[in-house]
Write a protein that holds these residues in place. Structure first.
Motif, PDB file in Angstrom:
ATOM      1  N   GLU A  94     -12.283 -34.208  16.130  1.00 56.46           N
ATOM      2  CA  GLU A  94     -12.536 -33.481  14.133  1.00 56.46           C
ATOM      3  C   GLU A  94     -11.573 -31.807  14.886  1.00 56.46           C
ATOM      4  O   GLU A  94     -12.231 -31.519  13.844  1.00 56.46           O
ATOM      5  N   ALA A  95     -11.000 -32.037  15.358  1.00 48.20           N
ATOM      6  CA  ALA A  95      -9.731 -30.396  15.687  1.00 48.20           C
ATOM      7  C   ALA A  95      -9.175 -29.922  14.266  1.00 48.20           C
ATOM      8  O   ALA A  95      -9.253 -31.044  13.531  1.00 48.20           O
ATOM      9  N   PHE A  96      -9.547 -28.697  14.240  1.00 49.47           N
ATOM     10  CA  PHE A  96      -9.315 -28.184  12.853  1.00 49.47           C
ATOM     11  C   PHE A  96      -7.420 -28.047  13.033  1.00 49.47           C
ATOM     12  O   PHE A  96      -6.589 -28.974  12.094  1.00 49.47           O
ATOM     13  N   ASP A  97      -6.893 -28.382  14.781  1.00 51.30           N
ATOM     14  CA  ASP A  97      -4.790 -28.124  14.240  1.00 51.30           C
ATOM     15  C   ASP A  97      -4.700 -28.641  15.263  1.00 51.30           C
ATOM     16  O   ASP A  97      -5.479 -28.350  16.957  1.00 51.30           O
ATOM     17  N   TYR A  98      -3.791 -28.938  15.789  1.00 48.25           N
ATOM     18  CA  TYR A  98      -3.167 -29.414  17.200  1.00 48.25           C
ATOM     19  C   TYR A  98      -1.840 -28.720  17.345  1.00 48.25           C
ATOM     20  O   TYR A  98      -0.615 -28.195  16.589  1.00 48.25           O
TER      21      TYR A  98
END
Length: 263
Positions: A94-98
């Motif tokens: 559930e990372a916010f962005d990559y």
């Protein structure tokens, strides 16, 4: 917002710190290089977002993110890495962005704007709650929600994966999903996404009152149905708003579907 940069390459850490200062109001409270040092730091201080490299000493970024995911109060995690192949695992966490290196300033600026907007949205009701008032969205009261599962607009936000980017999406904007071998295709008003999970796993992450598993290979957002077309063997085809696709209702799901739609 308070931020922590976790990066063992000093030039990359300094560049990211500079871009954060140039394109946001986020305060960078520390820059650390070692995964174990990060855990010790977080035992004493809280941050709102962690910009996390994957290839760091002692405890790599993915393992560190697993530990952080167990915290009662979870910060947003933005992975910053040179490795494309970890994007699917980042989605699972559930990372916010990559964000891929080398950094693209426009990409960083867009991510920071999205991050600040998400933070404001997730914390919009805190001041009211402190004064004995509750903020209600769409006549729905939400208790005990976390930043990763909070009400936003007319639905709950979910992370969708496209190429190397994680797109935070309101579930109300999802029209339907289709199982294809070992992945799930997700269709929204903003395009198509390929998720590296089964359709059953994906369905489990959605609000159950809004999404119906109408077929072994399909699930549909009930609020996006614009037309119910009778089909053979007393089944139906579903036509959705804004899309040309038709979603089938299997024979085994017809009775439940009729009850849900009151037909």
């Amino acid at each position: 917002m308070r931020a922590l940069i976790v990066e063992d390459e000093i030039p990359a850490s300094e560049e990211l710190n500079y871009l954060i200062q140039e394109h946001s109001e986020i305060e960078v409270v520390a820059c650390l290089e070692d995964g174990l040092d990060v855990l010790k730091f977080l035992q004493e201080q809280e941050v709102d977002v962690i910009f996390l490299d994957i290839n760091i000493p002692s405890l790599d970024g993915m393992m560190l993110a697993h530990h952080i995911g167990k915290f009662a109060s979870k910060p947003y995690i933005v992975f910053t890495t040179a490795y494309k192949e970890h994007a699917a695992e980042a989605f699972e966490l559930e990372a916010f962005d990559y964000i891929l290196k080398p950094y693209d300033e426009k990409r960083i600026a867009a991510m920071l704007l999205k991050l600040e907007n998400a933070f404001k949205r997730d914390h919009a009701g805190e001041g009211l709650v402190e004064h004995g008032q509750a903020q209600v969205t769409d006549d729905t009261s939400v208790q005990g929600s976390s930043p990763k599962a909070s009400v936003a607009g007319s639905g709950i936000r979910i992370n969708l994966l496209r190429n190397d980017n994680i797109i935070v999406t309101d579930t109300a904007d999802i029209y339907y999903a289709e199982a294809q071998e070992k992945v799930t295709k997700v269709y929204t008003k903003n395009g198509e996404f390929t998720m590296p999970v089964s359709i059953s796993d994906f369905h489990g992450r959605l609000p159950q009152e809004s999404f119906f598993r109408c077929h072994r290979s399909y699930l549909v957002n009930l609020s996006q149905i614009r037309e119910i077309v009778p089909w053979f063997n007393n089944t139906y085809l579903l036509r959705l708003r804004d899309l040309e696709a038709e979603v089938p209702v299997s024979r085994g799901k017809v009775k439940e579907f009729r009850q849900l739609m009151r037909i």
